[in-house]
Design a protein around this motif. Structure first.
Motif, PDB file in Angstrom:
ATOM      1  N   PHE A   1       0.934  -1.166   0.105  1.00  0.00           N
ATOM      2  CA  PHE A   1      -0.068   0.154  -0.197  1.00  0.00           C
ATOM      3  C   PHE A   1       0.896   1.264   0.019  1.00  0.00           C
ATOM      4  O   PHE A   1       0.663   2.388  -0.626  1.00  0.00           O
ATOM      5  CB  PHE A   1      -0.850  -0.040   1.185  1.00  0.00           C
ATOM      6  CG  PHE A   1      -2.083  -1.004   1.043  1.00  0.00           C
ATOM      7  CD1 PHE A   1      -3.298  -0.423   0.541  1.00  0.00           C
ATOM      8  CD2 PHE A   1      -1.899  -2.308   1.573  1.00  0.00           C
ATOM      9  CE1 PHE A   1      -4.382  -1.594   0.167  1.00  0.00           C
ATOM     10  CE2 PHE A   1      -2.760  -3.084   1.533  1.00  0.00           C
ATOM     11  CZ  PHE A   1      -4.119  -2.941   0.808  1.00  0.00           C
ATOM     12  N   GLY A   2       2.058   1.042   0.731  1.00  0.00           N
ATOM     13  CA  GLY A   2       2.783   2.475   0.674  1.00  0.00           C
ATOM     14  C   GLY A   2       3.467   2.526  -0.452  1.00  0.00           C
ATOM     15  O   GLY A   2       3.616   3.777  -0.950  1.00  0.00           O
TER      16      GLY A   2
ATOM     17  N   GLN B   1       0.854   4.072  -3.206  1.00  0.00           N
ATOM     18  CA  GLN B   1       0.379   5.293  -2.868  1.00  0.00           C
ATOM     19  C   GLN B   1       1.597   6.366  -2.775  1.00  0.00           C
ATOM     20  O   GLN B   1       1.285   7.616  -2.523  1.00  0.00           O
ATOM     21  CB  GLN B   1      -0.377   5.489  -1.486  1.00  0.00           C
ATOM     22  CG  GLN B   1      -1.656   4.437  -1.492  1.00  0.00           C
ATOM     23  CD  GLN B   1      -2.415   4.444  -0.177  1.00  0.00           C
ATOM     24  OE1 GLN B   1      -2.614   5.678   0.317  1.00  0.00           O
ATOM     25  NE2 GLN B   1      -2.645   3.478   0.226  1.00  0.00           N
TER      26      GLN B   1
ATOM     27  N   TRP C   1       8.003   8.699   7.482  1.00  0.00           N
ATOM     28  CA  TRP C   1       6.922   8.719   6.394  1.00  0.00           C
ATOM     29  C   TRP C   1       6.042   9.718   6.566  1.00  0.00           C
ATOM     30  O   TRP C   1       5.188   9.501   7.493  1.00  0.00           O
ATOM     31  CB  TRP C   1       6.435   7.050   6.574  1.00  0.00           C
ATOM     32  CG  TRP C   1       5.594   6.756   5.380  1.00  0.00           C
ATOM     33  CD1 TRP C   1       4.252   6.489   5.369  1.00  0.00           C
ATOM     34  CD2 TRP C   1       6.305   6.368   4.136  1.00  0.00           C
ATOM     35  NE1 TRP C   1       3.991   6.016   3.991  1.00  0.00           N
ATOM     36  CE2 TRP C   1       4.983   6.018   3.242  1.00  0.00           C
ATOM     37  CE3 TRP C   1       7.359   6.409   3.713  1.00  0.00           C
ATOM     38  CZ2 TRP C   1       5.380   5.410   2.047  1.00  0.00           C
ATOM     39  CZ3 TRP C   1       7.565   5.826   2.291  1.00  0.00           C
ATOM     40  CH2 TRP C   1       6.512   5.439   1.524  1.00  0.00           C
TER      41      TRP C   1
ATOM     42  N   TYR D   1       3.385  10.642   4.851  1.00  0.00           N
ATOM     43  CA  TYR D   1       2.148  10.492   4.031  1.00  0.00           C
ATOM     44  C   TYR D   1       0.850  10.152   4.832  1.00  0.00           C
ATOM     45  O   TYR D   1       1.170   9.453   5.929  1.00  0.00           O
ATOM     46  CB  TYR D   1       2.396   9.700   2.738  1.00  0.00           C
ATOM     47  CG  TYR D   1       3.316  10.262   1.786  1.00  0.00           C
ATOM     48  CD1 TYR D   1       3.054  11.363   1.195  1.00  0.00           C
ATOM     49  CD2 TYR D   1       4.747   9.889   1.695  1.00  0.00           C
ATOM     50  CE1 TYR D   1       4.112  12.176   0.392  1.00  0.00           C
ATOM     51  CE2 TYR D   1       5.728  10.510   0.923  1.00  0.00           C
ATOM     52  CZ  TYR D   1       5.453  11.776   0.222  1.00  0.00           C
ATOM     53  OH  TYR D   1       6.376  12.085  -0.503  1.00  0.00           O
TER      54      TYR D   1
ATOM     55  N   LYS E   1      -2.153   8.913   6.942  1.00  0.00           N
ATOM     56  CA  LYS E   1      -2.854   7.730   7.263  1.00  0.00           C
ATOM     57  C   LYS E   1      -4.237   7.909   7.778  1.00  0.00           C
ATOM     58  O   LYS E   1      -4.491   9.041   8.326  1.00  0.00           O
ATOM     59  CB  LYS E   1      -2.086   7.315   8.455  1.00  0.00           C
ATOM     60  CG  LYS E   1      -0.369   7.068   8.495  1.00  0.00           C
ATOM     61  CD  LYS E   1      -0.019   6.691   9.818  1.00  0.00           C
ATOM     62  CE  LYS E   1       1.780   6.607   9.565  1.00  0.00           C
ATOM     63  NZ  LYS E   1       2.446   7.886   9.392  1.00  0.00           N
TER      64      LYS E   1
ATOM     65  N   SER F   1      -7.049   2.831   5.126  1.00  0.00           N
ATOM     66  CA  SER F   1      -5.937   2.021   4.739  1.00  0.00           C
ATOM     67  C   SER F   1      -4.792   2.344   5.749  1.00  0.00           C
ATOM     68  O   SER F   1      -4.706   3.189   6.151  1.00  0.00           O
ATOM     69  CB  SER F   1      -5.510   2.243   3.235  1.00  0.00           C
ATOM     70  OG  SER F   1      -5.184   3.631   3.273  1.00  0.00           O
ATOM     71  N   SER F   2      -3.894   1.315   5.759  1.00  0.00           N
ATOM     72  CA  SER F   2      -2.612   1.634   6.476  1.00  0.00           C
ATOM     73  C   SER F   2      -1.529   1.757   5.483  1.00  0.00           C
ATOM     74  O   SER F   2      -1.140   1.111   4.956  1.00  0.00           O
ATOM     75  CB  SER F   2      -2.178   0.163   7.276  1.00  0.00           C
ATOM     76  OG  SER F   2      -1.139   0.369   7.830  1.00  0.00           O
ATOM     77  N   ASN F   3      -1.178   3.133   5.797  1.00  0.00           N
ATOM     78  CA  ASN F   3      -0.037   3.558   4.862  1.00  0.00           C
ATOM     79  C   ASN F   3       1.311   3.906   5.660  1.00  0.00           C
ATOM     80  O   ASN F   3       1.179   4.862   6.332  1.00  0.00           O
ATOM     81  CB  ASN F   3      -0.567   5.022   4.089  1.00  0.00           C
ATOM     82  CG  ASN F   3       0.425   5.414   3.123  1.00  0.00           C
ATOM     83  OD1 ASN F   3       1.662   4.777   2.799  1.00  0.00           O
ATOM     84  ND2 ASN F   3       0.104   6.639   2.336  1.00  0.00           N
ATOM     85  N   GLN F   4       2.231   3.051   5.538  1.00  0.00           N
ATOM     86  CA  GLN F   4       3.539   3.008   6.203  1.00  0.00           C
ATOM     87  C   GLN F   4       4.741   2.704   5.088  1.00  0.00           C
ATOM     88  O   GLN F   4       4.548   2.200   4.162  1.00  0.00           O
ATOM     89  CB  GLN F   4       3.543   1.985   7.413  1.00  0.00           C
ATOM     90  CG  GLN F   4       2.570   2.118   8.379  1.00  0.00           C
ATOM     91  CD  GLN F   4       2.879   1.072   9.393  1.00  0.00           C
ATOM     92  OE1 GLN F   4       3.332   1.528  10.542  1.00  0.00           O
ATOM     93  NE2 GLN F   4       2.922  -0.222   9.351  1.00  0.00           N
TER      94      GLN F   4
ATOM     95  N   ASP G   1       1.683   2.767  12.314  1.00  0.00           N
ATOM     96  CA  ASP G   1       0.242   3.263  12.297  1.00  0.00           C
ATOM     97  C   ASP G   1      -0.617   2.257  13.018  1.00  0.00           C
ATOM     98  O   ASP G   1      -0.757   1.091  12.916  1.00  0.00           O
ATOM     99  CB  ASP G   1       0.002   3.053  10.685  1.00  0.00           C
ATOM    100  CG  ASP G   1      -1.381   3.719  10.274  1.00  0.00           C
ATOM    101  OD1 ASP G   1      -2.065   4.124  11.171  1.00  0.00           O
ATOM    102  OD2 ASP G   1      -1.816   3.470   9.312  1.00  0.00           O
TER     103      ASP G   1
END
Length: 264
Positions: A27-28, A31, A60, A62, A64, A68-71, A127
């Motif tokens: 996902f990271g 995105q 990071w 960006y 959260k 969704s989990s954005n890590q 996150d």
């Protein structure tokens, strides 16, 4: 005749690749903006020193959110750690005695016994959306272990004979016994306070007013049955089959009977 075997299986995974929505590095990557340089967040830069807290924090910037989990993918690899191990013993035994060429008794049993252990360590600044439990400001911790057995046994009387020149009979009479047992316990940080000391993961690292959550699960079942099957053949062309099975289960006081008849 008598036959048997014993097999031992040991498995251990240390921080295996992760899939799905939670803890997936994809996902990271998906995105990540095209106008930024990923080298700013790579293996050498996935964390940065937080002088205020005195710990390394995830690098990071960006978004959260709850969807969704954005890590940082490297943070997931090196700071969302998990370990799984299991031991398994599978043994089987079979004995068969022929009373005559057309009738025999067969007894079988199989035992599957296992124990396992799981542990997860998520560092501070992970996150919260990415975790099955709430993420405290100092990180989160989970450990669990369990064991279980599955024992299956049956005894079958087997018949296969020519009744006459035109008719044949193939039949089975038997009983089965199927028993399962599973037990496991767990400790996890499930509140907003998380751990008492950041990024320190023994089971006794918790705020005394907000201890780790204790989980316990036990499951057992017994399923027993009596069964019969018979197939009458005529000139190896026409076959009439009938079956019946009566079953008793520990999960209900009722018994169940399953019949069937077939012609081919």
């Amino acid at each position: 005749t008598v036959d048997g075997s014993v097999n031992y299986i040991y498995q251990k995974q240390e921080n295996p690749p992760k899939a799905g929505l939670t803890f997936s590095p994809m996902f990271g990557l998906y995105q990540f903006p095209t106008d930024d340089n990923f080298a700013n967040y790579n293996k050498s830069n996935y964390e940065k020193w937080d002088a205020t807290r005195g710990i390394y924090a995830q690098n990071w910037p960006y978004e959260k959110n709850e969807f969704s989990s954005n890590q940082n993918p490297y943070w997931i690899a090196y700071r969302n750690l998990n370990e799984r191990s299991s031991n398994r013993y599978i043994s089987s035994f079979k004995a068969k005695y022929d009373f005559a060429k057309w009738i025999s008794l067969q007894v079988r049993t199989t035992l599957d016994a296992y124990n396992n252990r799981n542990q997860a360590e998520n560092y501070a600044t992970t996150d919260p959306v990415a975790q099955s439990t709430q993420q405290g400001i100092n990180g989160s911790y989970f450990t669990g272990q369990g064991y279980g057995t599955h024992l299956y046994s049956d005894a079958l009387l087997l018949i296969n004979t020519k009744v006459s020149h035109d008719f044949s009979l193939e039949a089975t009479l038997g009983v089965t016994d199927d028993r399962s047992y599973d037990y496991n316990t767990s400790l996890s940080s499930t509140n907003q306070y998380g751990l008492s000391l950041a990024n320190y993961f023994p089971a006794n690292n918790y705020d005394e007013t907000h201890p780790l959550a204790v989980g316990e699960h036990e499951y057992k079942s017994i399923d027993q049955a009596a069964l019969a099957t018979a197939t009458i053949g005529y000139k190896e062309t026409v076959f009439l089959s009938a079956t019946g099975r009566n079953e008793w289960a520990s999960t209900t006081p009722d018994s169940f009977f399953y019949p069937s008849v077939g012609l081919s």
